[in-house]
Design an enzyme around this catalytic site. Sequence first.
Site, PDB file in Angstrom:
ATOM      1  N   ASP A  81      34.220 -34.499  31.952  1.00  0.00           N
ATOM      2  CA  ASP A  81      35.439 -34.803  31.201  1.00  0.00           C
ATOM      3  C   ASP A  81      36.359 -33.597  31.350  1.00  0.00           C
ATOM      4  O   ASP A  81      36.113 -32.537  30.780  1.00  0.00           O
ATOM      5  CB  ASP A  81      35.084 -35.048  29.737  1.00  0.00           C
ATOM      6  CG  ASP A  81      36.317 -35.239  28.843  1.00  0.00           C
ATOM      7  OD1 ASP A  81      37.451 -35.194  29.358  1.00  0.00           O
ATOM      8  OD2 ASP A  81      36.128 -35.426  27.625  1.00  0.00           O
ATOM      9  N   LYS A 128      47.415 -33.740  28.492  1.00  0.00           N
ATOM     10  CA  LYS A 128      47.377 -32.285  28.383  1.00  0.00           C
ATOM     11  C   LYS A 128      48.160 -31.637  29.525  1.00  0.00           C
ATOM     12  O   LYS A 128      49.052 -30.835  29.295  1.00  0.00           O
ATOM     13  CB  LYS A 128      45.934 -31.769  28.395  1.00  0.00           C
ATOM     14  CG  LYS A 128      44.997 -32.431  27.405  1.00  0.00           C
ATOM     15  CD  LYS A 128      45.372 -32.180  25.960  1.00  0.00           C
ATOM     16  CE  LYS A 128      44.355 -32.788  25.015  1.00  0.00           C
ATOM     17  NZ  LYS A 128      44.699 -32.608  23.606  1.00  0.00           N
ATOM     18  N   TRP A 167      34.163 -33.258  21.321  1.00  0.00           N
ATOM     19  CA  TRP A 167      34.336 -34.345  22.288  1.00  0.00           C
ATOM     20  C   TRP A 167      33.089 -34.572  23.118  1.00  0.00           C
ATOM     21  O   TRP A 167      32.749 -35.705  23.468  1.00  0.00           O
ATOM     22  CB  TRP A 167      35.562 -34.070  23.166  1.00  0.00           C
ATOM     23  CG  TRP A 167      36.788 -33.897  22.318  1.00  0.00           C
ATOM     24  CD1 TRP A 167      37.515 -32.766  22.136  1.00  0.00           C
ATOM     25  CD2 TRP A 167      37.400 -34.896  21.479  1.00  0.00           C
ATOM     26  NE1 TRP A 167      38.543 -32.979  21.237  1.00  0.00           N
ATOM     27  CE2 TRP A 167      38.497 -34.282  20.827  1.00  0.00           C
ATOM     28  CE3 TRP A 167      37.118 -36.230  21.217  1.00  0.00           C
ATOM     29  CZ2 TRP A 167      39.304 -34.974  19.937  1.00  0.00           C
ATOM     30  CZ3 TRP A 167      37.936 -36.926  20.328  1.00  0.00           C
ATOM     31  CH2 TRP A 167      39.009 -36.293  19.690  1.00  0.00           C
TER      32      TRP A 167
END
Length: 356
Positions: free
Chosen positions: A167, A191, A100
């Site tokens: 992030d 999440k 990511w």
Amino acid sequence: MKHNFGAGPCILPKEVFQEASEAVIDFDNTGLSILEISHRSKEFEQVVLEAEALVRELMNVPTDYSVLFLQGGASQQFAMVPMNILPEGGKAAYLDTGVWATKAAKEASKLGNVEIVASSADKNYTYIPKNFAVPADAAYFHYTSNNTIYGTEIFEKPIVPIPTVVDMSSDILSRVIDVADFDLIYAGAQKNMGPAGVTLVIVKNELLGKSGRVIPSIFDYQQHAKAGSMYNTPPVYSIYVSMLNLRWLKAKGGVDVIEQENLIKARTLYDEIERNPFFKGTANEMDRSRMNVTFVMDNAEQEAAFLALAKERGLIGLKGHRSVGGFRASIYNALSITSINALVDAMKEFEEKQSS
């Protein structure tokens, strides 16, 4: 009983599921479903206001930051961040710690120059780089705090001379942070905060409108801040369920309480991985994630047998990402210690069967 260790979308507390399901039939005694009410109604406006207030309270967000509920996931933020804070012809610094982080840097490179200040790709992202230098002439420094695929996490913000963007998609609200240490935080909700479909952005107001770029309004943080996250039709249900989950977290005692629970859960599982001769961790010990525990069998040929045993015991979502293999136990906020103990018991059972 099922124990969900899947990497996402996340599990949620049962009471949140219950209240959210009731609202699908009748929201707040309106006689309408949460799925059909107007996003301009006073009832939903209260939902957005409460969700923002809870984020500010639980994370102690300073008053000079905007809290936004957007769409598009963290992947859209990979582009929105440089659109909003990277000047034309400017440079941004990125730390490469996994898939990511790599994707975030790739998107930014379409809008300006990107300098990768350090990378752990040489060891398949099993560690967090240390002692790297960040160029002072970059517009911002970006990193990913938790790497779901590789099971690493950054617990201490790197000290850098420029604005910091992080992030936090997979560890937001799992541990106490000082929001003032960051200039922009973004996180897909799916999440720890709520269901997929909404993305949290916390941005320092002084960054807004400073890139000098002509940005489509839908990608402009300043427009969303002015509209109170209502520039366009928001993800109504995702924001509502996130609000319920934030209420649940507050009722538990807040982020500091959940952090202690997460420490216990992670320590319990890592202790068994270290003790049990059939398993071994994949991440560098000092960089191990509390959210995503990655491990393999000492003998890879036995992995299918353990997954079969895990399935029999109601342990779901343990298969590791294809780039790592083995197993990945995602132990987000709503996963209880009961589920951790069930996994540990299965590991011990496997050991006993193989040793007998």
